[in-house]
Enzyme design. Sequence first.
Site, short mmCIF file in Angstrom:
data_model
loop_
_atom_site.label_atom_id
_atom_site.label_comp_id
_atom_site.label_asym_id
_atom_site.label_seq_id
_atom_site.Cartn_x
_atom_site.Cartn_y
_atom_site.Cartn_z
N LYS A 13 0.83 -1.21 0.00
CA LYS A 13 0.00 0.00 0.00
C LYS A 13 0.87 1.26 0.00
O LYS A 13 0.68 2.17 -0.81
CB LYS A 13 -0.93 0.03 1.24
CG LYS A 13 -1.83 -1.17 1.38
CD LYS A 13 -2.70 -1.10 2.62
CE LYS A 13 -1.96 -1.06 3.94
NZ LYS A 13 -1.23 -2.28 4.30
N ARG A 88 -9.52 0.85 9.09
CA ARG A 88 -8.95 -0.45 9.44
C ARG A 88 -10.00 -1.38 10.04
O ARG A 88 -9.71 -2.51 10.36
CB ARG A 88 -7.87 -0.29 10.51
CG ARG A 88 -6.53 0.22 10.08
CD ARG A 88 -5.76 -0.84 9.37
NE ARG A 88 -4.48 -1.18 9.89
CZ ARG A 88 -3.34 -0.57 9.56
NH1 ARG A 88 -3.32 0.47 8.79
NH2 ARG A 88 -2.21 -1.02 10.01
N ARG A 127 11.88 -5.19 4.86
CA ARG A 127 11.62 -3.76 4.59
C ARG A 127 12.61 -2.85 5.33
O ARG A 127 12.92 -3.06 6.50
CB ARG A 127 10.20 -3.40 5.03
CG ARG A 127 9.96 -1.87 4.91
CD ARG A 127 8.54 -1.49 5.03
NE ARG A 127 7.89 -2.05 6.19
CZ ARG A 127 6.57 -2.05 6.36
NH1 ARG A 127 5.78 -1.52 5.44
NH2 ARG A 127 6.04 -2.58 7.44
N ARG A 160 11.72 -0.76 10.68
CA ARG A 160 10.64 -0.34 11.55
C ARG A 160 10.59 -1.20 12.80
O ARG A 160 10.83 -2.40 12.74
CB ARG A 160 9.30 -0.45 10.80
CG ARG A 160 8.79 0.89 10.35
CD ARG A 160 7.62 0.78 9.43
NE ARG A 160 6.47 0.04 9.96
CZ ARG A 160 5.31 -0.08 9.32
NH1 ARG A 160 5.16 0.50 8.14
NH2 ARG A 160 4.31 -0.77 9.83
N ARG A 171 0.08 -8.57 13.57
CA ARG A 171 -0.52 -7.60 12.62
C ARG A 171 -1.32 -8.35 11.55
O ARG A 171 -2.38 -7.89 11.13
CB ARG A 171 0.58 -6.76 11.98
CG ARG A 171 1.10 -5.67 12.93
CD ARG A 171 2.46 -5.15 12.54
NE ARG A 171 2.54 -4.61 11.21
CZ ARG A 171 3.68 -4.53 10.51
NH1 ARG A 171 4.82 -4.95 11.02
NH2 ARG A 171 3.67 -4.02 9.30
P1 AP5 Z 1 4.89 -1.53 1.91
O1 AP5 Z 1 4.50 -0.75 0.70
O2 AP5 Z 1 5.62 -0.81 2.99
O3 AP5 Z 1 3.60 -2.30 2.49
P2 AP5 Z 1 2.32 -1.77 3.22
O4 AP5 Z 1 1.14 -2.47 2.62
O5 AP5 Z 1 2.30 -0.27 3.25
O6 AP5 Z 1 2.58 -2.40 4.65
P3 AP5 Z 1 2.63 -1.80 6.11
O7 AP5 Z 1 3.37 -2.81 6.95
O8 AP5 Z 1 3.15 -0.40 6.14
O9 AP5 Z 1 1.16 -1.84 6.49
P4 AP5 Z 1 0.63 -1.90 7.88
O10 AP5 Z 1 -0.79 -1.82 7.56
O11 AP5 Z 1 1.03 -3.03 8.74
O12 AP5 Z 1 1.36 -0.68 8.63
P5 AP5 Z 1 0.90 0.77 8.98
O13 AP5 Z 1 2.09 1.65 8.89
O14 AP5 Z 1 -0.33 1.16 8.24
O15 AP5 Z 1 5.75 -2.79 1.43
C1 AP5 Z 1 6.31 -3.69 2.36
C2 AP5 Z 1 7.69 -4.14 1.86
O16 AP5 Z 1 7.52 -4.91 0.67
C3 AP5 Z 1 8.63 -2.98 1.48
O17 AP5 Z 1 9.94 -3.34 1.83
C4 AP5 Z 1 8.50 -2.86 -0.04
O18 AP5 Z 1 9.71 -2.40 -0.64
C5 AP5 Z 1 8.23 -4.32 -0.43
N1 AP5 Z 1 7.35 -4.43 -1.59
C6 AP5 Z 1 6.24 -3.71 -1.87
N2 AP5 Z 1 5.67 -4.11 -3.02
C7 AP5 Z 1 6.46 -5.13 -3.48
C8 AP5 Z 1 6.40 -5.98 -4.63
N3 AP5 Z 1 5.41 -5.85 -5.54
N4 AP5 Z 1 7.36 -6.91 -4.78
C9 AP5 Z 1 8.36 -7.04 -3.86
N5 AP5 Z 1 8.48 -6.27 -2.77
C10 AP5 Z 1 7.52 -5.33 -2.57
O19 AP5 Z 1 0.47 0.59 10.49
C11 AP5 Z 1 1.41 0.33 11.51
C12 AP5 Z 1 0.69 0.31 12.86
O20 AP5 Z 1 0.11 1.61 13.12
C13 AP5 Z 1 -0.48 -0.66 12.97
O21 AP5 Z 1 -0.05 -1.96 13.33
C14 AP5 Z 1 -1.33 0.01 14.05
O22 AP5 Z 1 -0.81 -0.22 15.32
C15 AP5 Z 1 -1.17 1.49 13.73
N6 AP5 Z 1 -2.19 1.99 12.81
C16 AP5 Z 1 -2.00 2.49 11.55
N7 AP5 Z 1 -3.16 2.87 11.00
C17 AP5 Z 1 -4.12 2.61 11.94
C18 AP5 Z 1 -5.52 2.77 11.96
N8 AP5 Z 1 -6.21 3.25 10.89
N9 AP5 Z 1 -6.20 2.40 13.07
C19 AP5 Z 1 -5.55 1.91 14.15
N10 AP5 Z 1 -4.21 1.72 14.19
C20 AP5 Z 1 -3.51 2.07 13.10
#
Ligand code: AP5
Length: 215
Positions: A13, A88, A127, A160, A171
Amino acid sequence: MRVVMLGAPGSGKGTQAQRLQREHGMLQISTGDLLRRAVADRTPLGMKAKAAMDAGELVSDDIVLGMIEERIGQPDAAAGFILDGYPRNRTQAADLEKVLEKRGIAIDAAVLMDVDFDVLMKRLTGRRTCSATGAVLNIYFSPPEDLEACRKAGGELVQRADDNEETISNRLKVYQRDTAPLIEYYRDKGLLKTIAATGDVDDVYASLKRALGLG
Ligand code: AP5
């Protein structure tokens, strides 16, 4: 255009939203990034959110709602945005609708990044974020020249805090339990667009652009 990005942790994402921002001027609003900044700055909100984030649990709906309302109200969001990581769960989806309704706007599309679950652990443990450019990279999948470009920019590859196996497992469970039901929620509204997101980053980006009618 106002877009919700749906998908498991590691589905790409953030990677794809960053690229749409860079190449199409679409504003990425990532609740994860906003929360991590609040934690790093030790704000009261960040201090409240930290324990949940470290455990891979969701931060409370009220905290993220306040953040998202504030961010959507800023002038640079008037032309549209990509919500990366919000909503979420069903409560957040209903909250979002109300926030947008108050402004007389609505979501145009919800894109599901559909990925085989077995690739997620490797993507997440590999990552790294470049401390100089903010680019999201991967020690297993990024081209060596991209990793090198970070070092040349004077940056370091930072992992991270929640990208360890134990927190990642939680997660993924939280995603299945709380977030996956939003797939039906947006399908019922006729807004869901599903793209195959297991392949190469460029191929996924091409599918995403097609799904959003960006050519
Ligand atoms: P990346 O693009 O970083 O993946 P992502 O889908 O953004 O994954 P996240 O881990 O950031 O999502 P998340 O939902 O767990 O975390 P968030 O920050 O929202 O890609 C991942 C890796 O793969 C990278 O290294 C990239 O280079 C690689 N990659 C990408 N595409 C690829 C491909 N096609 N081929 C190969 N490699 C590839 O949330 C973190 C925490 O914050 C949550 O756990 C929660 O505690 C809190 N939080 C955030 N939002 C909320 C909310 N709305 N409500 C409550 N808590 C929240």
